[in-house]
Design a protein around this motif. Structure first.
Motif, short mmCIF file in Angstrom:
data_model
loop_
_atom_site.label_atom_id
_atom_site.label_comp_id
_atom_site.label_asym_id
_atom_site.label_seq_id
_atom_site.Cartn_x
_atom_site.Cartn_y
_atom_site.Cartn_z
N ALA A 281 31.98 37.33 28.80
CA ALA A 281 31.52 38.74 29.17
C ALA A 281 32.34 40.09 28.68
CB ALA A 281 31.69 38.64 31.06
N LEU A 282 33.19 39.85 28.19
CA LEU A 282 33.75 40.79 26.97
C LEU A 282 32.95 41.33 26.19
CD1 LEU A 282 36.13 43.03 27.01
CD2 LEU A 282 37.63 41.67 25.76
N MET B 278 51.40 35.09 34.42
CA MET B 278 51.48 36.02 35.43
C MET B 278 51.28 38.04 34.35
SD MET B 278 52.62 36.68 38.93
CE MET B 278 52.03 34.86 39.40
N GLN B 279 52.01 37.75 33.79
CA GLN B 279 52.47 39.14 33.28
C GLN B 279 51.16 39.50 32.13
OE1 GLN B 279 55.51 39.44 31.00
NE2 GLN B 279 55.25 41.42 30.02
N MET B 280 49.81 38.41 31.78
CA MET B 280 49.62 38.56 30.56
C MET B 280 48.09 38.86 31.16
SD MET B 280 49.39 35.25 27.88
CE MET B 280 51.40 35.28 27.22
N SER B 281 48.41 38.34 32.79
CA SER B 281 46.82 38.39 33.76
C SER B 281 46.68 39.95 34.14
CB SER B 281 47.25 37.28 34.05
OG SER B 281 46.00 37.55 35.37
N SER B 282 48.20 40.55 34.27
CA SER B 282 48.21 41.82 35.07
C SER B 282 47.79 42.71 34.22
CB SER B 282 48.96 41.93 35.80
OG SER B 282 49.80 40.81 36.89
N GLU B 283 47.95 42.42 33.26
CA GLU B 283 47.67 43.55 31.66
C GLU B 283 45.86 43.43 31.54
OE1 GLU B 283 48.76 44.05 27.23
OE2 GLU B 283 50.19 43.10 28.03
N VAL B 284 45.74 42.52 31.67
CA VAL B 284 44.78 42.01 31.66
C VAL B 284 43.91 42.73 31.96
CG1 VAL B 284 42.61 40.32 31.13
CG2 VAL B 284 44.22 39.33 30.07
N GLU B 285 44.14 42.40 33.51
CA GLU B 285 43.39 43.24 34.86
C GLU B 285 43.33 45.11 34.33
OE1 GLU B 285 43.21 43.70 39.66
OE2 GLU B 285 44.89 42.55 38.53
N SER B 286 44.53 45.22 34.05
CA SER B 286 44.84 46.74 33.80
C SER B 286 44.14 47.32 32.77
CB SER B 286 46.14 47.57 33.36
OG SER B 286 47.22 46.70 32.48
N PHE C 222 32.92 38.80 34.50
CA PHE C 222 34.70 39.55 33.74
C PHE C 222 35.56 39.29 34.92
CE2 PHE C 222 38.35 40.78 32.18
CZ PHE C 222 38.72 40.17 31.33
N THR C 223 35.21 39.78 36.08
CA THR C 223 35.79 39.87 37.11
C THR C 223 36.19 38.32 37.53
OG1 THR C 223 35.29 42.29 37.40
CG2 THR C 223 36.22 41.10 39.10
N GLU C 224 35.09 38.37 37.69
CA GLU C 224 35.10 36.53 38.49
C GLU C 224 35.24 35.77 38.01
OE1 GLU C 224 30.24 35.64 38.90
OE2 GLU C 224 30.39 37.62 41.19
N ALA C 225 35.31 35.54 36.47
CA ALA C 225 36.37 34.59 36.01
C ALA C 225 37.78 34.90 35.82
CB ALA C 225 35.90 34.93 34.24
N HIS C 226 38.21 36.39 35.73
CA HIS C 226 39.08 37.07 35.90
C HIS C 226 40.05 36.82 37.35
CE1 HIS C 226 42.97 39.65 36.52
NE2 HIS C 226 43.17 39.30 35.74
#
Length: 264
Positions: A58-59, A105-113, A88-92
């Motif tokens: 998606a990216l 979890m930290q990586m995932s939060s950074e991806v979201e931001s 992308f939002t659904e996959a994330h």
């Protein structure tokens, strides 16, 4: 309870079979337990890997949409961007709800931001209500969108590598545990065989020693030493044989004594 050699041999075989069965059941249980644990780990990580691959796809389509926009295909670019952003939002969301590894979890939060910042810049680029001059649009892409895309994609890749490495570790652990279980099974089988050998040797000694004693006493009786007596405190076949030899010796003594009385 009367015991005979057959029942004793049967009991020894049953004991040996029980020991070996216990070893086999232990090995099977260990392998099944290990297999279930590894399967759960792999399934969880594989779910994250699939989600990250969808995020990456998606990216890339969002980045392609930016290039379409800069090339003048604005309508196509907007549709492709919005569709890809939703994917992308659904996959994330799937990946974020399936955290399995330390640091994920930290990586995932950074991806979201980073994704939120990237989307804001993309919508600023594609804002139909306030179109940018081509020079400004390209400047925004070069200064913010492309670096944001690269940083976001790199962090998504980090999550992918994290979960792939977890799968590899689970595979290595499964192989190591399987090898350990195999060694334990072989050791247990060897122990069972040693127990079986010890039981067999004990049974042979239990039967052979009194038989040799009976044979020796029978030889003595055959040599004329009729005062032989075998202690027959067993109820099995050996005890029966010892009793028979004792009775034979007693009859021979009686016959000898009777003959001596007749002669004298």
């Amino acid at each position: 309870m009367k015991k005979n050699l057959r029942s004793q041999l049967l009991a020894s075989h049953i004991l040996t079979a029980a020991v070996m069965l216990s070893v086999m059941m232990g090995a099977v249980f260990s392998l099944f337990h290990l297999g279930g644990s590894i399967e759960r780990i792999v399934q969880d990580n594989y779910k994250s890997v699939e989600a990250v691959l969808r995020m990456n796809e998606a990216l890339e389509r969002m980045e392609s949409a930016a290039n379409y926009f800069l090339a003048g295909a604005s309508d196509r670019a907007r549709i492709q961007f919005e569709t890809s952003a939703q994917r992308f939002t659904e996959a994330h969301r799937t990946e974020a709800n399936n955290i399995t590894e330390d640091g994920e979890m930290q990586m995932s939060s950074e991806v979201e931001s980073r994704f939120d910042a990237y989307v804001r810049d993309m919508r600023r680029l594609m804002d139909a209500s306030s179109p940018m001059p081509p020079r400004d649009a390209y400047g925004l892409y070069k200064a913010r969108l492309r670096p944001g895309y690269d940083a976001l994609k790199a962090r998504v890749h980090d999550i992918l590598v994290l979960n792939q490495n977890a799968i590899l570790r689970a595979d290595a652990r499964a192989k190591a545990e399987a090898q350990r279980a195999s060694w334990l099974a072989m050791a247990g089988t060897l122990a069972a065989l040693l127990v079986a050998a010890a039981i067999s040797i004990g049974m042979v000694r239990s039967a052979l020693t009194p038989l040799l004693d009976i044979a020796a006493r029978a030889d003595e009786i055959g040599a004329g030493k009729l005062d032989q007596h075998i202690e027959a405190d067993r109820t099995d076949e050996i005890g029966v044989l010892a009793g028979a030899v004792n009775r034979m010796a007693a009859r021979l003594r009686e016959a000898r004594d009777a003959e001596e009385r007749r002669v004298h």
